[in-house]
Design a protein around this motif. Structure first.
Motif, PDB file in Angstrom:
ATOM      1  N   VAL A   1       0.835  -1.274   0.084  1.00 43.54           N
ATOM      2  CA  VAL A   1       0.186   0.134  -0.073  1.00 43.54           C
ATOM      3  C   VAL A   1       0.900   1.082   0.017  1.00 43.54           C
ATOM      4  CG1 VAL A   1      -1.892  -1.080   1.154  1.00 43.54           C
ATOM      5  CG2 VAL A   1      -0.284   0.029   2.521  1.00 43.54           C
ATOM      6  N   ALA A   2       0.363   2.235  -0.607  1.00 45.80           N
ATOM      7  CA  ALA A   2       1.084   3.511  -0.733  1.00 45.80           C
ATOM      8  C   ALA A   2       1.096   4.462   0.699  1.00 45.80           C
ATOM      9  CB  ALA A   2       0.498   4.457  -1.858  1.00 45.80           C
ATOM     10  N   THR A   3      -0.045   4.200   1.474  1.00 43.94           N
ATOM     11  CA  THR A   3      -0.225   5.180   2.552  1.00 43.94           C
ATOM     12  C   THR A   3      -0.792   4.064   3.772  1.00 43.94           C
ATOM     13  OG1 THR A   3      -2.515   6.041   1.913  1.00 43.94           O
ATOM     14  CG2 THR A   3      -0.706   7.096   1.376  1.00 43.94           C
TER      15      THR A   3
ATOM     16  N   VAL B   1       8.133  -2.565   6.110  1.00 42.89           N
ATOM     17  CA  VAL B   1       9.416  -3.571   5.871  1.00 42.89           C
ATOM     18  C   VAL B   1      10.375  -2.580   4.983  1.00 42.89           C
ATOM     19  CG1 VAL B   1      10.465  -5.551   4.758  1.00 42.89           C
ATOM     20  CG2 VAL B   1       8.130  -5.677   5.746  1.00 42.89           C
ATOM     21  N   ASP B   2      11.662  -2.125   5.324  1.00 41.83           N
ATOM     22  CA  ASP B   2      12.511  -1.311   4.567  1.00 41.83           C
ATOM     23  C   ASP B   2      11.875  -0.098   4.034  1.00 41.83           C
ATOM     24  OD1 ASP B   2      14.527  -3.461   5.148  1.00 41.83           O
ATOM     25  OD2 ASP B   2      13.957  -4.523   3.241  1.00 41.83           O
ATOM     26  N   GLY B   3      11.012   0.503   4.858  1.00 45.28           N
ATOM     27  CA  GLY B   3      10.312   1.601   4.359  1.00 45.28           C
ATOM     28  C   GLY B   3       9.174   1.622   3.446  1.00 45.28           C
ATOM     29  N   GLU B   4       9.020   0.460   3.081  1.00 43.07           N
ATOM     30  CA  GLU B   4       7.646   0.061   2.340  1.00 43.07           C
ATOM     31  C   GLU B   4       6.402  -0.255   3.298  1.00 43.07           C
ATOM     32  OE1 GLU B   4       8.919  -1.145  -2.013  1.00 43.07           O
ATOM     33  OE2 GLU B   4       9.195  -2.779  -0.620  1.00 43.07           O
ATOM     34  N   LEU B   5       5.183  -0.252   3.083  1.00 45.42           N
ATOM     35  CA  LEU B   5       4.046  -0.511   3.802  1.00 45.42           C
ATOM     36  C   LEU B   5       3.157  -1.607   3.070  1.00 45.42           C
ATOM     37  CD1 LEU B   5       2.723   3.196   4.561  1.00 45.42           C
ATOM     38  CD2 LEU B   5       4.340   1.862   5.934  1.00 45.42           C
ATOM     39  N   PHE B   6       2.680  -2.435   3.947  1.00 43.16           N
ATOM     40  CA  PHE B   6       1.811  -3.556   3.437  1.00 43.16           C
ATOM     41  C   PHE B   6       0.950  -3.877   4.461  1.00 43.16           C
ATOM     42  CE2 PHE B   6       6.530  -4.047   2.501  1.00 43.16           C
ATOM     43  CZ  PHE B   6       6.293  -4.563   1.088  1.00 43.16           C
TER      44      PHE B   6
END
Length: 366
Positions: free
Chosen positions: A333-335, A345-350
């Motif tokens: 997801v973006a936000t 995870v490593d700056g990304e969102l899930f």
């Protein structure tokens, strides 16, 4: 106090071994009518039933001739009191045999039901019970929730036909899902909300529990289903699909080669690839229409990636270090989603879905 969820309630039942849930007569009748032709000339075994309170024994004994049975056998922890449909407190294990009406009144009378003592406790895993199982053609019952995996394994080992009642949570079990995928068993004709009589000593619950005007305790569950390996007509009816695939509506998983569909009603009619649906899909599954590809559980081994340790941000903002993303389908997801748990995870969102059944449409429409 927060209301107890159905899954938590079932978990407590397993922990406390509260496994006596007496099925209602109407639920038994509603399901078994779909298999009538399978029972002609067959020995039916009820190996988790007290016939004095069992809707299964009542149904088969009163419909013995109508279904054309050869013999009905029931094992029981209780004594041989002749009032077959009332409670008693004795702990003597017995088994009953009924071979049909002898006096022409179409009622299973005392003299027509043979009562025999067992040496052991009547457990379905005992040597005595297994010898009775070997005589049977079809097993029908509501087995203990806490022993469901072991119970099904025994039926498969002895190559028995069966119609058994359980909770839909069993679909995603490591021991059960492969049997569904490989068409060694499937869901029955009915599923959903069912109510059960329970013994007086059972723990009261915040939800789905009540006591009727006679003092009888009741429990209910909204996700019950039947498991069987007897075929029936309704199982081969195709779902009517209405939706078209739109990549903006159906998100791809980050760790499986499939898209998130969720509910059965959302299955697109024109998508050729693999789709993730809820376990309740099996209640509508036609083997001619869909292929069961897999499940989004780690033990099935089809995930395309493994995540390092994640930061879990719960709906209330609490942050924890976890490894949960590796046991389920994940969507990038973006936000941060509002009011929902998500993972970093490593700056990304899930986000992560509940367990999904992976399917492919065999009859894709243009």
């Amino acid at each position: 106090m927060v209301a107890e969820t159905q899954n938590a309630s079932l978990s407590r039942a397993r922990t406390n071994k509260e496994d006596e849930f007496y099925t209602q007569q109407e639920d038994v009748e509603r399901e078994l009518k779909h298999y009538r032709t399978h029972f002609k000339g067959k020995v039916v075994y009820l190996n988790c039933d007290d016939p004095r309170v069992s809707a299964f024994f009542h149904f088969f004994s009163y419909n013995f001739e109508k279904f054309g049975l050869k013999k009905l056998i029931a094992t029981c922890y209780k004594n041989k009191e002749r009032d077959l449909f009332s409670e008693n407190d004795s702990k003597h294990a017995i088994f009953l045999e009924y071979e049909g009406d002898k006096d022409g009144d179409r009622i299973p009378g005392d003299a027509e039901i043979e009562v025999n003592f067992l040496e052991g406790d009547g457990d379905f895993r005992s040597a005595e019970a297994i010898e009775l199982l070997k005589q049977a053609d079809i097993v029908v019952t509501n087995p203990p929730f806490s022993l469901f995996r072991e119970y099904v394994a025994q039926l498969i080992e002895y190559d028995k036909k069966f119609v058994i009642l359980a909770n839909q949570n069993a679909i995603t079990l490591k021991e059960i899902f492969p049997l569904l995928k490989d068409e060694k068993m499937w869901l029955g004709a009915n599923s959903g909300d069912m109510s059960f009589r329970v013994p007086s000593h059972y723990t009261e619950r915040e939800t789905r529990f009540w006591v009727d005007e006679t003092g009888q305790k009741w429990r209910s569950f909204g996700n019950m289903c039947w498991f069987t390996n007897l075929d029936y007509k309704k199982r081969h009816e195709d779902l009517i699909l209405y939706k078209n695939y739109n990549p903006n509506e159906y998100h791809a998983y980050d760790n499986f080669d499939a898209i998130e569909v969720g509910t059965v009603a959302s299955i697109p009619k024109d998508y050729e690839g693999v789709m993730g649906v809820t376990p309740g899909f099996f209640a509508k599954h036609s083997p001619e229409q869909f292929e069961i590809v897999g499940i989004t559980k780690t033990w099935f081994g089809v995930a395309t990636k493994t995540y390092p340790q994640q930061e879990q941000v719960s709906a209330n903002g609490k942050v924890s270090l976890v490894g949960k993303l590796n046991d389920g389908a994940v969507i990038k997801v973006a936000t941060p989603p509002s009011g929902k748990t998500y993972y970093k995870v490593d700056g990304e969102l899930f986000t992560q879905t509940y367990p999904r059944i992976l399917i492919r449409n065999k009859k894709v429409e243009a």
